[in-house]
Enzyme design. Structure first.
Site, PDB file in Angstrom:
ATOM      1  N   ILE A  11       0.837  -1.203   0.000  1.00  0.00           N
ATOM      2  CA  ILE A  11       0.000   0.000   0.000  1.00  0.00           C
ATOM      3  C   ILE A  11       0.876   1.260   0.000  1.00  0.00           C
ATOM      4  CG2 ILE A  11      -1.876   1.238   1.161  1.00  0.00           C
ATOM      5  CD1 ILE A  11      -2.704  -1.476   2.423  1.00  0.00           C
ATOM      6  N   ASP A  22      11.821   2.994   4.928  1.00  0.00           N
ATOM      7  CA  ASP A  22      11.388   1.594   4.939  1.00  0.00           C
ATOM      8  C   ASP A  22      12.563   0.747   5.415  1.00  0.00           C
ATOM      9  OD1 ASP A  22       8.911   0.007   3.138  1.00  0.00           O
ATOM     10  OD2 ASP A  22      10.587  -1.168   3.948  1.00  0.00           O
ATOM     11  N   TYR A  25      -2.390  -8.330  16.524  1.00  0.00           N
ATOM     12  CA  TYR A  25      -2.278  -7.387  15.403  1.00  0.00           C
ATOM     13  C   TYR A  25      -3.331  -6.275  15.539  1.00  0.00           C
ATOM     14  CZ  TYR A  25      -3.109  -5.456  10.776  1.00  0.00           C
ATOM     15  OH  TYR A  25      -3.325  -4.603   9.735  1.00  0.00           O
ATOM     16  N   ILE A  67     -10.550 -22.786   0.258  1.00  0.00           N
ATOM     17  CA  ILE A  67     -11.535 -21.895   0.894  1.00  0.00           C
ATOM     18  C   ILE A  67     -11.540 -22.225   2.381  1.00  0.00           C
ATOM     19  CG2 ILE A  67     -13.972 -21.230   1.039  1.00  0.00           C
ATOM     20  CD1 ILE A  67     -14.294 -22.055  -1.893  1.00  0.00           C
ATOM     21  N   GLY A 125      -9.356 -17.154  14.099  1.00  0.00           N
ATOM     22  CA  GLY A 125      -9.379 -15.695  14.244  1.00  0.00           C
ATOM     23  C   GLY A 125     -10.120 -14.952  13.153  1.00  0.00           C
TER      24      GLY A 125
HETATM   25  N1  UFG Z   1      -9.162 -16.970   2.653  1.00  0.00           N
HETATM   26  C1  UFG Z   1      -9.387 -18.229   2.124  1.00  0.00           C
HETATM   27  N2  UFG Z   1      -8.330 -18.890   1.628  1.00  0.00           N
HETATM   28  C2  UFG Z   1      -7.062 -18.396   1.600  1.00  0.00           C
HETATM   29  C3  UFG Z   1      -6.857 -17.092   2.132  1.00  0.00           C
HETATM   30  C4  UFG Z   1      -7.930 -16.427   2.649  1.00  0.00           C
HETATM   31  O1  UFG Z   1     -10.509 -18.737   2.114  1.00  0.00           O
HETATM   32  O2  UFG Z   1      -6.147 -19.080   1.133  1.00  0.00           O
HETATM   33  C5  UFG Z   1     -10.307 -16.246   3.219  1.00  0.00           C
HETATM   34  C6  UFG Z   1     -10.089 -15.849   4.662  1.00  0.00           C
HETATM   35  O3  UFG Z   1     -10.425 -16.904   5.500  1.00  0.00           O
HETATM   36  C7  UFG Z   1     -11.013 -14.621   4.775  1.00  0.00           C
HETATM   37  C8  UFG Z   1     -10.971 -14.016   3.358  1.00  0.00           C
HETATM   38  O4  UFG Z   1     -10.478 -15.041   2.512  1.00  0.00           O
HETATM   39  O5  UFG Z   1     -12.305 -15.035   5.052  1.00  0.00           O
HETATM   40  C9  UFG Z   1     -10.036 -12.814   3.251  1.00  0.00           C
HETATM   41  O6  UFG Z   1      -8.769 -13.204   3.785  1.00  0.00           O
HETATM   42  P1  UFG Z   1      -7.458 -12.311   3.629  1.00  0.00           P
HETATM   43  O7  UFG Z   1      -6.343 -13.049   4.293  1.00  0.00           O
HETATM   44  O8  UFG Z   1      -7.282 -11.904   2.208  1.00  0.00           O
HETATM   45  O9  UFG Z   1      -7.811 -11.006   4.435  1.00  0.00           O
HETATM   46  P2  UFG Z   1      -8.293 -10.879   5.963  1.00  0.00           P
HETATM   47  O10 UFG Z   1      -9.738 -10.477   5.891  1.00  0.00           O
HETATM   48  O11 UFG Z   1      -7.946 -12.014   6.805  1.00  0.00           O
HETATM   49  O12 UFG Z   1      -7.317  -9.732   6.454  1.00  0.00           O
HETATM   50  C10 UFG Z   1      -7.476  -8.414   6.143  1.00  0.00           C
HETATM   51  C11 UFG Z   1      -6.132  -7.697   6.184  1.00  0.00           C
HETATM   52  C12 UFG Z   1      -5.596  -7.667   7.588  1.00  0.00           C
HETATM   53  C13 UFG Z   1      -6.637  -7.124   8.508  1.00  0.00           C
HETATM   54  C14 UFG Z   1      -7.896  -7.932   8.405  1.00  0.00           C
HETATM   55  C15 UFG Z   1      -8.980  -7.418   9.300  1.00  0.00           C
HETATM   56  O13 UFG Z   1      -5.224  -8.344   5.350  1.00  0.00           O
HETATM   57  O14 UFG Z   1      -4.461  -6.832   7.635  1.00  0.00           O
HETATM   58  O15 UFG Z   1      -8.358  -7.883   7.072  1.00  0.00           O
HETATM   59  O16 UFG Z   1      -9.604  -8.506   9.894  1.00  0.00           O
HETATM   60  F1  UFG Z   1      -6.236  -7.152   9.784  1.00  0.00           F
END
Ligand code: UFG
Length: 328
Positions: free
Chosen positions: A12, A31, A141, A207, A284
């Protein structure tokens, strides 16, 4: 105007740096390069390699450059890692950047935009989530970002440092010219992982969780294109520099998209199906995280322009297709 962008070589931060330059600002990047990529930076932005916690480096930076404002992106961002190593996250995301605030104070630099997160809310009681929703982070986090927001409030009351914290929902997508995009090691984000699987760069995509109480059983998130996210930063920076008081805003679209819907969109963009497996829930993960973005929209006239899931996926696919190894 010259803006210091901490973490400016990250996903970002580098997009922000390029947008600042494109909009006529000067930018200096600080950085640590632990995760940053030099290739993501425009030639116009000098890079200072160092940590926001390093007083010598940060002091020198403020004396070498006339800084008008700070955009603070530097920080660790893996929720799951933070659960295993909470102290690492507290040190890096909370304690370390206090040095940055101290150096701002000494240099008389007041405005700071902080990269916060929807993770400060924890498991939401109501969706869409507005800024005044209960803050109850469920990971170190999320706590680290909430703690730094609180620090900013104290630095305003005590020292007049003016801040706007932006609580991002799911930042995603690549630059519209296809030249820059997401390149994390390790990669944990849904859209990058699924694009890589669709391109045959990974054996399959999993998923995480198919038994949530959502229309299709997979988790709902609010995906926001980095172009729209960075545009929100410029709008709040300009307001802060013109005297807007310290505040916090959600940055999201207000629309939830399920993991299955993202997979379907990536299948469409790839033009073919790819191996998708179903796995258990990831620890989580809240079932639904969708922003109420009314506050930032009303106050600043901010409106997402590239954040429909089709545009996000199209830009991400373009980047992953031309950069199968990311910046590596
Ligand atoms: N997911 C999958 N398979 C994968 C990866 C992710 O099904 O291989 C799902 C996760 O379980 C979640 C969704 O896709 O339901 C989005 O996951 P991401 O990891 O892309 O993003 P997150 O929502 O976990 O995380 C984001 C930001 C974090 C922030 C968070 C807030 O990346 O920095 O939202 O909860 F903290």
């Amino acid at each position: 105007m010259k803006i210091l962008v901490t973490g400016g070589a990250g996903y970002i931060g580098s997009h922000m740096t390029r947008m600042l330059i494109a909009r006529g600002y000067e930018a200096v990047v600080l950085d640590s390069m632990e995760y940053g990529h030099k290739e993501s930076l425009p030639a116009e932005a000098p890079l200072v390699v160092g940590n926001v916690a390093d007083e010598t480096v940060v002091k020198k930076l403020f004396s070498d450059h006339h800084i008008d404002g700070v955009m603070h992106f530097a920080g660790y961002l893996q929720v799951e890692e933070s659960v295993r190593f909470p102290i690492k996250y507290m040190k890096n995301n909370v304690i370390g950047p206090v040095t940055l605030l101290q150096c701002m104070r000494e240099a008389g630099v007041k405005p700071i935009i902080f990269s916060s997160t929807a993770a400060v809310y924890g498991n939401p009681l109501t969706v869409p989530i507005s800024e005044d929703h209960r803050k109850q982070p469920v990971s170190p986090y999320g706590l680290s970002k909430w703690a730094f927001e609180e620090l900013l409030r104290v630095y305003d009351r005590s020292y007049g440092i003016k801040s706007i914290a932006l609580r991002y929902f799911n930042a995603a997508g690549a630059s519209l010219d296809g030249l820059h995009g997401e390149s994390h090691t390790p990669e944990t984000h849904l859209i990058s992982l699924a694009c890589q699987a669709a391109l045959g760069l990974r054996a399959h995509f999993s998923i995480f969780g198919t038994d949530y109480e959502t229309p299709d059983g997979s988790a709902l998130r609010d995906y926001i294109h980095i172009e729209d996210l960075c545009d929100a930063h410029i709008k709040v920076l300009e307001a802060l520099i013109s005297g807007h008081p310290s505040d916090v805003y959600n940055v999201g679209t207000g629309t939830g998209t399920s993991v299955r819907e993202v997979v379907a969109e990536i299948t469409r963009a790839a033009g073919h199906a790819f191996p998708v497996t179903e796995a258990g829930r990831r620890a989580g993960d809240p079932p639904i995280l969708v922003a109420d973005p009314a506050k930032i929209m009303k106050e600043f006239g901010w409106k997402p322009a590239h954040s429909d899931i089709g545009s996000i996926v199209t830009s991400a696919m373009k980047w992953h297709t031309s950069h199968p190894k990311g910046y590596a």
